[in-house]
Design a protein around this motif. Sequence first.
Motif, short mmCIF file in Angstrom:
data_model
loop_
_atom_site.label_atom_id
_atom_site.label_comp_id
_atom_site.label_asym_id
_atom_site.label_seq_id
_atom_site.Cartn_x
_atom_site.Cartn_y
_atom_site.Cartn_z
N GLY B 121 0.81 -1.21 0.00
CA GLY B 121 0.00 0.00 0.00
C GLY B 121 0.85 1.26 0.00
N GLN B 122 2.06 1.14 0.55
CA GLN B 122 2.86 2.35 0.75
C GLN B 122 3.45 2.93 -0.53
N GLY B 123 3.84 2.06 -1.45
CA GLY B 123 4.44 2.56 -2.70
C GLY B 123 3.45 3.42 -3.48
N PHE B 124 2.19 3.06 -3.37
CA PHE B 124 1.16 3.78 -4.13
C PHE B 124 1.02 5.21 -3.62
N SER B 125 1.02 5.39 -2.29
CA SER B 125 0.99 6.75 -1.73
C SER B 125 2.22 7.53 -2.16
N ALA B 126 3.37 6.84 -2.16
CA ALA B 126 4.60 7.52 -2.57
C ALA B 126 4.49 7.97 -4.03
N ALA B 127 3.87 7.14 -4.87
CA ALA B 127 3.69 7.51 -6.27
C ALA B 127 2.84 8.78 -6.39
N VAL B 128 1.83 8.88 -5.53
CA VAL B 128 1.00 10.10 -5.52
C VAL B 128 1.86 11.31 -5.14
#
Lengths: 311, 277
Positions: B121-128
């Motif tokens: 889940g964390q990589g996706f927030s970082a992508a944002v």
Amino acid sequence: MAEKEMRQVYTETLIELAEKDPNIVVLEADLMKSTGTASFAKKFPDRFFDVGVAEANMVGIASGLSAVGKIPFAATFACFATRRAHDQFFISANYAKLNVKLIGADPGVTAAFNGGTHMPFEDIALTRVIPDLIVFEPSDPVSLKKLLIKSAYHKGCTYMRLHRKATNTIYNETEEFEFGKGKILTKGNDAVVFALGVVCVNEALKAAQILSNEGINITVVDMISVKPIDKELIISLAQNSKVTLTFENHQVINGLGSAVCEVLSENYPKKIIRLGVQDLFGEVGTLDYLKNRYGITAENLIKNIKNALEK
Amino acid sequence: MEAQTLLKLKNQAKEIRKLIISMIGNLGVGHIGGSLSIVEILTILYYKYLNVDPKNPDKMDRDRFVLSKGHAGPALYATLASKGFFPIEWLNTLNQGGTRLPSHCDRTKTPGVDMTAGSLGQGFSAAVGMALGCRLDKLNNHIYCIIGDGESNEGQIWEAAMAASQFKLSNIIAFTDYNKMQIDGYLHVIMNIEDITSKWLSFGWYVQRVNGHDLEQLDFAINRALNEKCRPSMIICDTIKGKGFYPGEGKVESHNMTFDKNMAAEAIEKLEKENDL
């Protein structure tokens, strides 16, 4: 000295930083009115991101911003910053060696009317185990401003406890600060009190004043940061004081008290009195009620110092 | 896509597949299933779309790629090595002490890896966050991100989905590797994510659905996503876990599978005989 809202100092300093450095950005999770950053949002709408009630996502987004060169300051209540978003801060920000400045507002008993769910007595415990992280708590408007600027230019993550409300000024405008360098505020060999943050430093100063009228002279140290911790200062003052105490608006477990004990047990073993929250959950009440409830008062400090001196 | 380009990409995908199988076989255990299901996505991104330079992996205006399902690291390492980001020999160091290729992606260790991931889940927030930062810098680039279907159980995926939509991040192109399996079993048994197309649509994303092993479909979808100027893009890719590794293909057990060099060699031999994957 005149009182100033700490959140106002926080936001003014961020604006000052942002005017000089286009990489400074600010994140909130639906608390900009509490932390005071609404004026930043007005001034730099493009560099302000309110992610709504989603603290974990806020820290993740801050990490991504950092990965493309931004310097994000992300704020929420300390309980959410460190409990709810702990894994995100640990992995996405710190383990990934990024540059995220996490701000935890309303530390310890200052959560007052928000009560136990919002009362972080363990935010230092949760953050000081993170390798390389800087964990600090300013005690007045001057140290807040100076330390916030230091934090912005430190390459790496930091965690700052932010007392939002007004508090008196302790330091002169010209005072300079370093992480890991405590400030000696009063001197005396009867006892040394290692204190942290607005509530405890001010209560310790009050105690020092009362005790000095009775002929008991104590050293009060504003520790500034728990990580790094000022080892040399702790050792030398413990060597020269009859009684050694720690005083924190936090659990004594894995907070400042533990940090000081770790230093002294390895270098100069002696008895330490750890004042602060004694393995208890938070609860609701006025700030004065809560300070009394958890023994974070000048009176409790005085009582403990006198008891120890009599022994 | 021209027939010649397609053939080239297909062959490249096969090469990457072989590298993954041999890398994990060499170690004896690894995340083979979820690595093989994203091979075509990685191939078309790195061989057709991504503006990245193996000689200058940190150039500021590059496209970013985040493998949010960080356990598929071996797939990304095989792709990066084939592109020349680091020597192909590194692949045999996977998960060994001191390696620069850890099981889960680590931006501090591997040239070409833009974000650390592994806690799902964390990589996706970082992508944002990356998309916000790049837009602020007026970079004309894109942030590509692959999330897992099991990973879509994480609440953080949907927090980030909401934020990307709220901030109108049309510079994000994300892929869901929908192989229908998670560690404990089939998604529809453990934690169903259906109706996944409606979910992304209702979160305000531009949604397309393709066969994630069909390079032409992927090409078409990425092209359309690049032309979307208002919304973030989600390309839901129907895939097969363990695709191309016959002992694990289509099996839940392929998530983290034990197999040796001989089995790897056998599987690679079989793969080579297939004309069209």
